[in-house]
Motif scaffolding. Structure first.
Motif, PDB file in Angstrom:
ATOM      1  N   PHE A 221      23.658 -22.760  -2.142  1.00  0.00           N
ATOM      2  CA  PHE A 221      25.079 -22.756  -1.792  1.00  0.00           C
ATOM      3  C   PHE A 221      25.645 -23.945  -1.960  1.00  0.00           C
ATOM      4  CE2 PHE A 221      29.052 -21.957   0.332  1.00  0.00           C
ATOM      5  CZ  PHE A 221      30.052 -21.243   0.446  1.00  0.00           C
ATOM      6  N   TYR A 222      24.459 -24.747  -1.507  1.00  0.00           N
ATOM      7  CA  TYR A 222      25.450 -26.230  -0.935  1.00  0.00           C
ATOM      8  C   TYR A 222      25.004 -27.440  -2.606  1.00  0.00           C
ATOM      9  CZ  TYR A 222      24.619 -25.727   3.909  1.00  0.00           C
ATOM     10  OH  TYR A 222      24.576 -25.153   5.234  1.00  0.00           O
ATOM     11  N   GLN A 223      24.504 -26.629  -3.081  1.00  0.00           N
ATOM     12  CA  GLN A 223      23.547 -26.839  -4.146  1.00  0.00           C
ATOM     13  C   GLN A 223      25.021 -27.172  -6.160  1.00  0.00           C
ATOM     14  OE1 GLN A 223      20.498 -25.741  -6.785  1.00  0.00           O
ATOM     15  NE2 GLN A 223      19.885 -27.932  -7.299  1.00  0.00           N
TER      16      GLN A 223
ATOM     17  N   LEU B 232      29.932 -34.306  -5.846  1.00  0.00           N
ATOM     18  CA  LEU B 232      29.656 -35.253  -4.791  1.00  0.00           C
ATOM     19  C   LEU B 232      27.912 -35.745  -4.534  1.00  0.00           C
ATOM     20  CD1 LEU B 232      30.315 -32.301  -1.761  1.00  0.00           C
ATOM     21  CD2 LEU B 232      31.237 -34.465  -2.408  1.00  0.00           C
ATOM     22  N   ALA B 233      27.878 -37.147  -4.187  1.00  0.00           N
ATOM     23  CA  ALA B 233      26.574 -37.557  -4.034  1.00  0.00           C
ATOM     24  C   ALA B 233      25.767 -37.190  -3.783  1.00  0.00           C
ATOM     25  CB  ALA B 233      26.409 -38.841  -3.093  1.00  0.00           C
ATOM     26  N   ASP B 234      24.960 -35.846  -2.643  1.00  0.00           N
ATOM     27  CA  ASP B 234      24.200 -35.556  -2.519  1.00  0.00           C
ATOM     28  C   ASP B 234      24.501 -34.619  -1.660  1.00  0.00           C
ATOM     29  OD1 ASP B 234      24.266 -36.810   0.195  1.00  0.00           O
ATOM     30  OD2 ASP B 234      23.259 -37.903  -0.375  1.00  0.00           O
ATOM     31  N   GLU B 235      23.312 -33.390  -1.450  1.00  0.00           N
ATOM     32  CA  GLU B 235      23.160 -31.791  -0.276  1.00  0.00           C
ATOM     33  C   GLU B 235      24.128 -32.651   0.764  1.00  0.00           C
ATOM     34  OE1 GLU B 235      20.640 -28.777   0.848  1.00  0.00           O
ATOM     35  OE2 GLU B 235      20.620 -29.065  -1.399  1.00  0.00           O
ATOM     36  N   ALA B 236      23.658 -33.459   1.505  1.00  0.00           N
ATOM     37  CA  ALA B 236      24.170 -33.569   2.513  1.00  0.00           C
ATOM     38  C   ALA B 236      25.735 -33.495   2.608  1.00  0.00           C
ATOM     39  CB  ALA B 236      23.373 -35.640   3.282  1.00  0.00           C
TER      40      ALA B 236
ATOM     41  N   ALA C   8      30.834 -30.530   3.709  1.00  0.00           N
ATOM     42  CA  ALA C   8      32.100 -30.300   2.906  1.00  0.00           C
ATOM     43  C   ALA C   8      32.370 -28.787   3.527  1.00  0.00           C
ATOM     44  CB  ALA C   8      32.548 -30.821   2.218  1.00  0.00           C
ATOM     45  N   THR C   9      31.123 -27.712   3.160  1.00  0.00           N
ATOM     46  CA  THR C   9      31.448 -26.290   2.859  1.00  0.00           C
ATOM     47  C   THR C   9      31.077 -26.537   4.879  1.00  0.00           C
ATOM     48  OG1 THR C   9      29.560 -26.556   1.423  1.00  0.00           O
ATOM     49  CG2 THR C   9      29.261 -24.639   3.179  1.00  0.00           C
ATOM     50  N   HIS C  10      30.746 -27.562   5.553  1.00  0.00           N
ATOM     51  CA  HIS C  10      30.599 -27.287   7.109  1.00  0.00           C
ATOM     52  C   HIS C  10      32.687 -26.828   7.527  1.00  0.00           C
ATOM     53  CE1 HIS C  10      31.244 -27.637  11.633  1.00  0.00           C
ATOM     54  NE2 HIS C  10      30.117 -26.831  11.454  1.00  0.00           N
ATOM     55  N   ALA C  11      32.605 -28.169   6.775  1.00  0.00           N
ATOM     56  CA  ALA C  11      34.575 -28.193   7.054  1.00  0.00           C
ATOM     57  C   ALA C  11      35.908 -27.358   6.592  1.00  0.00           C
ATOM     58  CB  ALA C  11      35.023 -30.030   6.780  1.00  0.00           C
TER      59      ALA C  11
ATOM     60  N   THR D  80      39.513 -34.269   8.186  1.00  0.00           N
ATOM     61  CA  THR D  80      39.160 -34.991   9.167  1.00  0.00           C
ATOM     62  C   THR D  80      37.515 -34.125   9.853  1.00  0.00           C
ATOM     63  OG1 THR D  80      40.206 -33.037  10.896  1.00  0.00           O
ATOM     64  CG2 THR D  80      41.362 -35.153  10.527  1.00  0.00           C
ATOM     65  N   GLN D  81      37.491 -32.857   9.532  1.00  0.00           N
ATOM     66  CA  GLN D  81      36.234 -32.633   9.578  1.00  0.00           C
ATOM     67  C   GLN D  81      34.644 -32.755   8.873  1.00  0.00           C
ATOM     68  OE1 GLN D  81      35.914 -28.481  10.185  1.00  0.00           O
ATOM     69  NE2 GLN D  81      37.362 -28.746  11.715  1.00  0.00           N
ATOM     70  N   THR D  82      35.304 -33.476   7.598  1.00  0.00           N
ATOM     71  CA  THR D  82      34.279 -34.104   7.204  1.00  0.00           C
ATOM     72  C   THR D  82      34.069 -35.834   7.189  1.00  0.00           C
ATOM     73  OG1 THR D  82      35.832 -34.445   5.407  1.00  0.00           O
ATOM     74  CG2 THR D  82      34.506 -32.905   4.720  1.00  0.00           C
ATOM     75  N   ASP D  83      33.295 -35.869   8.311  1.00  0.00           N
ATOM     76  CA  ASP D  83      32.620 -37.277   8.651  1.00  0.00           C
ATOM     77  C   ASP D  83      31.520 -38.269   8.493  1.00  0.00           C
ATOM     78  OD1 ASP D  83      31.493 -35.891  10.530  1.00  0.00           O
ATOM     79  OD2 ASP D  83      32.342 -35.394  12.385  1.00  0.00           O
ATOM     80  N   ARG D  84      31.225 -37.317   8.038  1.00  0.00           N
ATOM     81  CA  ARG D  84      29.384 -37.905   7.352  1.00  0.00           C
ATOM     82  C   ARG D  84      29.479 -39.077   6.396  1.00  0.00           C
ATOM     83  NH1 ARG D  84      26.360 -37.608   3.631  1.00  0.00           N
ATOM     84  NH2 ARG D  84      24.247 -38.641   4.191  1.00  0.00           N
ATOM     85  N   ALA D  85      30.570 -38.813   5.675  1.00  0.00           N
ATOM     86  CA  ALA D  85      30.646 -39.271   4.298  1.00  0.00           C
ATOM     87  C   ALA D  85      32.616 -39.209   3.045  1.00  0.00           C
ATOM     88  CB  ALA D  85      29.777 -38.622   3.478  1.00  0.00           C
ATOM     89  N   ASP D  86      31.672 -40.146   3.035  1.00  0.00           N
ATOM     90  CA  ASP D  86      33.570 -39.142   2.188  1.00  0.00           C
ATOM     91  C   ASP D  86      34.044 -38.510   0.392  1.00  0.00           C
ATOM     92  OD1 ASP D  86      36.571 -39.667   0.855  1.00  0.00           O
ATOM     93  OD2 ASP D  86      35.937 -41.430  -0.391  1.00  0.00           O
TER      94      ASP D  86
END
Length: 132
Positions: A6-8, A16-20, A25-28, A77-83
């Motif tokens: 799913f993440y891939q 996106l840059a990576d799975e993280a 993004a998925t969580h948000a 606002t919930q995608t706080d790990r990275a842009d």
């Protein structure tokens, strides 16, 4: 389907840059979508997803009346790990992947609900999850 798959898919579709970043993004998106969907619909979708993903739909309050702009603000606002970029493009990648990984009846029902909410821009026009 495994959550990694799913993440891939989200990572590739949203460039996106990576799975993280895809996980963030998925969580948000799923959390914001879960706020808008009623409990019954969230639970049905939850049952078709890996537990970590399904729980994101079911956590928090549900059935809230969020405008599309409020939905996008929540995602941003919930995608706080990275842009993760444009919240609409990220939402489309996550919703498209979600629609690809649930059964056809659930996918059609979700497309109808998203349209009723005024969220039709989250449904991809082509590629995974596109209506047909």
């Amino acid at each position: 389907m495994e959550r990694h798959d799913f993440y891939q898919s989200v990572e590739q579709q949203a460039a996106l840059a990576d799975e993280a970043d895809a996980r963030d993004a998925t969580h948000a998106v799923l959390s914001a979508l879960g706020e808008r969907l009623d409990d019954t619909r969230s639970q049905r979708l939850d049952g078709e997803l890996p537990s970590e993903l399904g729980e994101q739909l079911a956590e928090g309050p549900s059935g809230r009346s969020l405008s599309y702009d409020e939905f996008l603000d929540r995602v941003e606002t919930q995608t706080d790990r990275a842009d993760t970029g444009d919240p609409e493009a990220v939402s489309q990648a996550v919703v498209g992947t979600l629609l690809e990984h649930v059964d056809e009846d659930e996918a059609d029902d979700l497309r109808d609900r998203l349209e009723a909410f005024g969220y039709e821009a989250t449904v991809p026009e082509s590629g995974p999850g596109a209506g047909g």
